[in-house]
Design a protein around this motif. Structure first.
Motif: not given
Lengths: 434, 143
Positions: A322-337
């Motif tokens: 789960a942590d690895a998934v969060t680490e990988a995908l957190s940058p994509e959340l900026l686009n979501l914002v």
């Protein structure tokens, strides 16, 4: 009909009777709460709508009769019980929303920001909480879909400098109700499966399973394992998204208020449905830089640390995925914002006013015009972070007392400035809001 | 943690259980609940449009609710998501031909509705407790 007769004819009927009694008691309590005074109409509206929910539950319980299967009756009772349990904390929040402890000046700015972010009718309930962690009830209440409940730690209810944390709480509403989660779920799922496939040797060794990784998506036993990583990653990414919303709305003020409330940690073991605090701080720092923030000297990721829980090897693997998934995908959340912030302005738009507001506050004068809550809170934080440079209260020789006085004055000035913001906004277009 | 399954589906499931029970007792019952539940179940599960794809791409937590319920009420062991899709499809088909179902088939459908409602209610954790979940609640390895 006596209790004994009820039991011998249909054992579900007594439980139904008990549920009806509990609901009537609850409706009685709510009606008494409605007799009280509430500074904002949204709290009263919430109570009125909750009464309707329970009146519907009463109607459902009335729709079953002595000839119906007791198992069916008991399922109706279960439903009623769930609502009783679910709504109790909200009733607590609603009664506390009327408490003088709350700084009422904060309400209107929060309501306006909420309207801008959500872009539809929204009702805000702001309340004090006896849990030292600001939080909303994001999953609440399909029954009250337009309501946002924000709880602020009771000891901080008068502190305007933590209002940016409400931005995080609004993020939960955006994530769950405005479609951000739905837009991201498939990505998260794919990443979880990818991580498991890439860690397949370790997975086989940890779980003692020797099977084809291509069965991850179809095999129910395997699904139940990675589903746990999925659930954790989904929650963690939601929290990261909410932090990003907070930073988008409030800039460095969000980082400072987070540090104020949390650093180094709130004492407990790491909560696994959040990224670890050091990771979370790192994500925030990265987001701040991505949003154009250059000067965040008041935020230091080294301030955050917490104890990891002791886990079994299986649970450790699940969490690490789960942590690895969060680490990988957190940058994509900026686009979501950028996609889901609605009409709300970024902190950057108000930043040109910060210096003027700060100069005014330093002179102990509320600024004559406040157009941006973010600018106001950032200006206040700038003063807070350089309190020793603020040359007031020279008559107090005790430095600790002097600092305390300065903080009180800053708080009062900021709250007064919120009132000016409200005045300006009401003249502009929110004349009858709230 | 909640899945995306709407509460309206849970309520319809419960109401259908009641109407099936009344029908089994040869009492007057509301036929419209059958079609309402059938429609909503079809839509949420995606079972009619692209069965396999719907379960694979939909909310995996929602798929888990279905699989738990079907395992609880059926005597078969489900091993793949396709099994879940097949069972769900058969439930939807039964609802659509509700007028011709035998009492035994109706009883099984009622059992599904009650189990489904119970499972969905279990998802509706009170929010403050959910937010303060202990580790044990967050990580439940089924091994």
């Amino acid at each position: 009909m006596t209790g004994r007769t009820l039991l011998t004819t249909n054992y579900g009927l007594l439980d139904r009777e008990f549920c009806i009694q509990k609901i009537n008691e609850l409706i009685g309590v709510i009606n008494r709460l409605l007799d009280g005074d509430y500074p904002h109409v949204d709290s009263r509206s919430a109570l009125e709508q909750i009464v309707k929910v329970f009146e519907e539950d009463l109607a459902l319980l009335d729709s079953v009769d002595a000839a119906d299967d007791p198992n069916v009756i008991l399922e109706y009772c279960r439903r009623a019980n769930i609502n009783i349990v679910k709504f109790h904390p909200f009733l607590g929040m609603l009664i506390r929303s009327s408490n003088l402890r709350n700084a009422f000046e904060i309400y209107f700015p929060l309501k306006v920001i909420s309207l801008d972010v959500i872009e539809s009718e929204v009702c805000v309930v702001l309340s004090s909480e006896w849990l030292f962690s600001p939080y909303t009830y994001p999953t609440a209440l399909q029954e009250l879909p337009e309501f946002i409940f924000i709880g602020v730690p009771a000891s901080e209810c008068q502190n305007p400098l933590i209002i940016p944390l409400a931005g995080h709480e609004l993020g939960h509403v955006v994530w769950r109700r405005r479609g951000a989660q739905q837009a991201f779920e498939t990505t998260i799922r794919a990443e979880v499966i990818s991580k498991y496939q890439k860690s397949w040797d370790r997975f086989k060794k940890t779980f003692g399973i020797d099977t084809d990784p291509n069965r991850l998506d179809s095999d129910l036993f395997l699904r139940r394992i990675w589903l746990q990583s999925y659930r954790l990653a989904l929650r963690q990414l939601e929290e990261v998204f909410c932090d990003y919303i907070g930073i988008f709305l409030f800039g460095s003020a969000f980082l400072y208020s987070f540090r104020y409330l949390v650093a180094p940690s709130l004492g407990q073991y790491r909560l696994v449905n959040y990224p670890s605090l050091p990771s979370r701080a790192r994500y925030m720092e990265h987001a701040a830089q991505s949003f154009g923030l250059r000067d965040i000297d008041g935020f230091d990721i080294r301030s955050f640390s917490e104890k990891e829980p002791a886990l079994s090897p299986n649970d450790r693997f699940i969490l690490e995925m789960a942590d690895a998934v969060t680490e990988a995908l957190s940058p994509e959340l900026l686009n979501l914002v950028n996609r889901f912030h609605g009409k709300a302005d970024s902190f950057a738009l108000g930043s040109t006013d910060e210096q003027r507001i700060r100069d005014s506050l330093r002179m102990l004068v509320p600024p004559c015009q406040v157009r941006s809550v973010s600018a106001l809170v950032n200006a206040a934080w700038q003063i807070r972070l350089s309190l020793s440079d603020w040359d007031i209260q020279r008559g107090t020789s005790d430095e600790r007392l002097r600092a305390q006085e300065k903080r009180r004055i800053l708080r009062d000035l900021t709250l007064k400035s919120f009132e000016i913001f409200e005045f300006n906004k009401r003249l502009e277009k929110h004349a009858t809001q709230c | 943690m909640t899945s995306a399954l709407p509460d309206s589906l849970a309520l319809l499931s419960l109401q259908l259980a009641l109407q099936i029970d009344r029908r089994l007792q040869r009492r007057p019952f509301d036929r419209t609940v059958f079609s309402k539940f059938g429609r909503e179940l079809s839509q949420v599960s995606g079972i009619k449009t692209a069965p396999r794809a719907a379960f694979l791409t939909s909310d995996p937590m929602a798929a888990e609710v279905f699989s738990e319920v079907i395992e609880e009420i059926s005597n078969t062991t489900l091993t793949t998501i396709d099994d879940v899709a097949a069972h769900t499809g058969s439930i939807v088909e039964n609802i659509e031909r509700a007028d011709s179902l035998s009492d035994d088939e109706l009883s099984k459908l009622k059992a599904f509705c009650l189990a489904f409602h119970k499972s969905m209610m279990a998802q509706q954790l009170p929010v403050p407790y959910d937010r303060e979940n202990s580790l044990d609640n967050e990580l439940r390895f089924i091994g």
